[in-house]
Design an enzyme around this catalytic site. Structure first.
Site, short mmCIF file in Angstrom:
data_model
loop_
_atom_site.label_atom_id
_atom_site.label_comp_id
_atom_site.label_asym_id
_atom_site.label_seq_id
_atom_site.Cartn_x
_atom_site.Cartn_y
_atom_site.Cartn_z
N LYS A 87 -1.15 59.50 12.35
CA LYS A 87 -0.56 58.39 13.10
C LYS A 87 -0.59 57.11 12.28
O LYS A 87 0.41 56.38 12.19
CB LYS A 87 -1.33 58.17 14.40
CG LYS A 87 -0.90 56.93 15.19
CD LYS A 87 -1.75 56.71 16.41
CE LYS A 87 -2.94 55.83 16.15
NZ LYS A 87 -2.60 54.39 16.11
N ASN A 88 -1.74 56.82 11.67
CA ASN A 88 -1.89 55.56 10.95
C ASN A 88 -1.19 55.55 9.60
O ASN A 88 -1.21 54.55 8.90
CB ASN A 88 -3.37 55.24 10.78
CG ASN A 88 -4.04 54.88 12.09
OD1 ASN A 88 -3.38 54.41 13.02
ND2 ASN A 88 -5.33 55.11 12.18
N ARG B 12 -1.13 58.03 22.59
CA ARG B 12 -0.76 57.16 21.47
C ARG B 12 -1.18 57.77 20.13
O ARG B 12 -0.60 57.42 19.10
CB ARG B 12 -1.41 55.79 21.62
CG ARG B 12 -0.84 54.93 22.74
CD ARG B 12 -1.43 53.53 22.73
NE ARG B 12 -1.40 53.00 21.39
CZ ARG B 12 -2.47 52.63 20.69
NH1 ARG B 12 -3.68 52.74 21.21
NH2 ARG B 12 -2.35 52.16 19.46
N ARG C 215 -8.92 41.53 16.43
CA ARG C 215 -7.97 41.95 15.40
C ARG C 215 -6.92 40.87 15.11
O ARG C 215 -5.73 41.07 15.31
CB ARG C 215 -7.30 43.27 15.80
CG ARG C 215 -8.30 44.38 16.00
CD ARG C 215 -7.68 45.73 16.00
NE ARG C 215 -6.93 45.99 17.19
CZ ARG C 215 -6.31 47.15 17.46
NH1 ARG C 215 -6.37 48.13 16.57
NH2 ARG C 215 -5.67 47.34 18.56
N CYS D 19 -4.59 48.71 21.74
CA CYS D 19 -5.86 48.95 22.43
C CYS D 19 -6.69 47.67 22.46
O CYS D 19 -6.77 46.95 21.46
CB CYS D 19 -6.65 50.06 21.73
SG CYS D 19 -6.03 51.71 22.05
N ASP E 111 -12.81 54.65 13.97
CA ASP E 111 -12.02 55.51 14.84
C ASP E 111 -12.71 56.83 15.17
O ASP E 111 -12.25 57.57 16.03
CB ASP E 111 -10.65 55.80 14.21
CG ASP E 111 -9.66 54.67 14.41
OD1 ASP E 111 -10.01 53.70 15.11
OD2 ASP E 111 -8.53 54.75 13.88
#
Length: 423
Positions: A22-23, A398, A123, A118, A306
């Protein structure tokens, strides 16, 4: 509203295949708009975040075609409009902010809204904006909207106060078409950064040093379309390893890059987990006695934040005292309350979680407070006999592609329901 109903306590077996990261795919999708040719991305994961960023591109008049049968994504930005971004889409997902760098690089202007995602910490986006400003951009922020313009970006030296992954990616994309040389120091080192650089270099870019703290981007005049397959998702792979451990199961995980997961695997070894690695296949035998450990999350190549919630679920069932120090996000212990509902004995002291091992979790109705918290709750629910429900699973969607199908293939009883559905 959808939820998962899980009947836990069952042994799992067989094999599970890891999807593309995903990232990695999100910044790669953003980078496709650096050129006006068609780019083809193979093996794309069917994730909510992928759908959102594709919708962001569609709102810019980019032609996006998803072939779900063959997992091929085709993106053609030759007719795109740089100033037609959807506020709702940008606020829905933080990674959509990654289009700022390539928009500015290609068109010299962009308007974008403050990002969402999220709620695990502040951030801030200041590192993105400070870096773009150093490249020659003029920035104006009003009512949550960022207007940014530059006649032509010019290469320069940029030092990041923190090795932010998103800022590093945005600045790589901004520097790809800038005049001269851009040097990013204290850059993020994640494997997804390397994958982005490989993608842009395949387009005709000139990026050196990705994966180290110093990245050198030699700006080029034009980029072209290419075909690319992103790397495997290291966090998904680590989640399945924790799943084998917490359910005392033995199964194979296909699609693991050992180098990308070295910090996580070393902690599993320290706990005493039985792991056999054969290329990109990993066989995990969780039917062993595990030992408590101490973890501190750090930027790559340290232990990834994560994976922190998933390890917290696992350590909750390990006899003895374990600790987790969270250094990346100040609000990433929201899953603790939900794990406590399931019987976990966890105390929080500022950014330190102290975990006293219990014998078993209690099946409960809990809520996914964010993406990785949702994964942690799935692990906990699958480990205990009885029926649990996890609500707010849109967070999980997600980052985990078709997770219930993958888990059912291992023998898990997990079902996706609406609030009105019964089984």
């Amino acid at each position: 509203m959808q939820k998962f109903r899980i009947k836990g306590g069952l042994p799992l077996k067989g094999e599970v295949k890891v999807s593309s990261a995903k990232n990695s795919i999100l910044p790669i999708i953003a980078a496709t708009i650096l050129c006006d040719d068609e780019c083809i991305i193979e093996n794309f994961p069917m994730l909510e975040d992928v759908s959102v960023i594709c919708d962001v591109l569609k709102s810019l008049n980019v032609n996006v075609q998803m072939d779900n049968d063959n997992n091929i994504l085709k993106i053609d930005g030759r007719n795109m409009d740089s100033l037609n971004l959807s506020e709702d889409l940008i606020r829905k997902m933080r990674a959509s902010f990654l289009v700022l760098g390539p928009l500015l690089s290609r068109f010299g202007k962009a308007r974008i809204y403050m990002p969402g995602g999220c709620n695990i910490g502040l951030r801030p986006i200041d590192l993105h904006l400070k870096g773009l400003e150093a490249l020659g951009a003029d920035i104006s922020i009003k009512d949550g909207c960022v207007d940014i313009s530059a006649r032509k970006l010019k290469g320069t030296n940029i030092y990041l106060d923190f090795p932010s992954v998103g800022a590093t990616e945005n600045l790589i994309m901004a520097g790809a078409l800038a005049d001269g040389v851009t040097i990013i120091e204290n850059a993020a080192k994640e494997p997804e950064i390397v994958d982005l650089a490989i993608f842009i270099n395949g387009m005709g870019g000139d990026i050196e040093g990705a994966g180290s703290s110093k990245i050198v981007i030699n700006g080029v005049k034009k980029l072209k379309g290419i075909r690319h397959m992103p790397i495997y998702d290291r966090i998904e792979a680590g989640t399945y390893m924790a799943l084998a451990a917490i359910t005392k199961s033995k199964f194979k995980i296909k699609g693991v890059n050992e180098d990308h997961l070295r910090a996580v695997i070393s902690k599993f070894y320290e706990m005493g987990l039985d792991i056999t690695i054969n290329g990109t296949d990993v066989l995990v035998n969780g039917n062993v006695d595990l030992k408590p450990i101490n973890i501190k999350t750090l930027p790559h190549p340290g232990f990834p934040t994560d994976m922190q919630p998933q390890l917290m679920s696992l350590l909750s069932l390990v006899s003895g005292t374990s600790t987790i120090v969270e250094t990346i996000f100040e609000n990433r212990f929201m899953h603790v309350m939900e794990l406590r509902r399931m019987g976990a004995n966890i105390s929080i002291h500022d950014r330190v979680a102290v975990i006293e091992g219990i014998e078993k979790f209690i099946p409960s109705r809990v809520k996914a407070t964010d993406l990785r918290a949702g994964a942690a709750l799935i692990l906990a629910a699958l480990s205990c006999e009885g029926e649990s429900e996890i609500t707010d699973i849109y967070h999980i969607d997600r980052g985990y592609s078709q997770i219930e199908n993958k888990l059912r293939n291992l023998g898990a009883e997990i079902f996706r329901l609406t609030d009105k559905t019964s089984i």
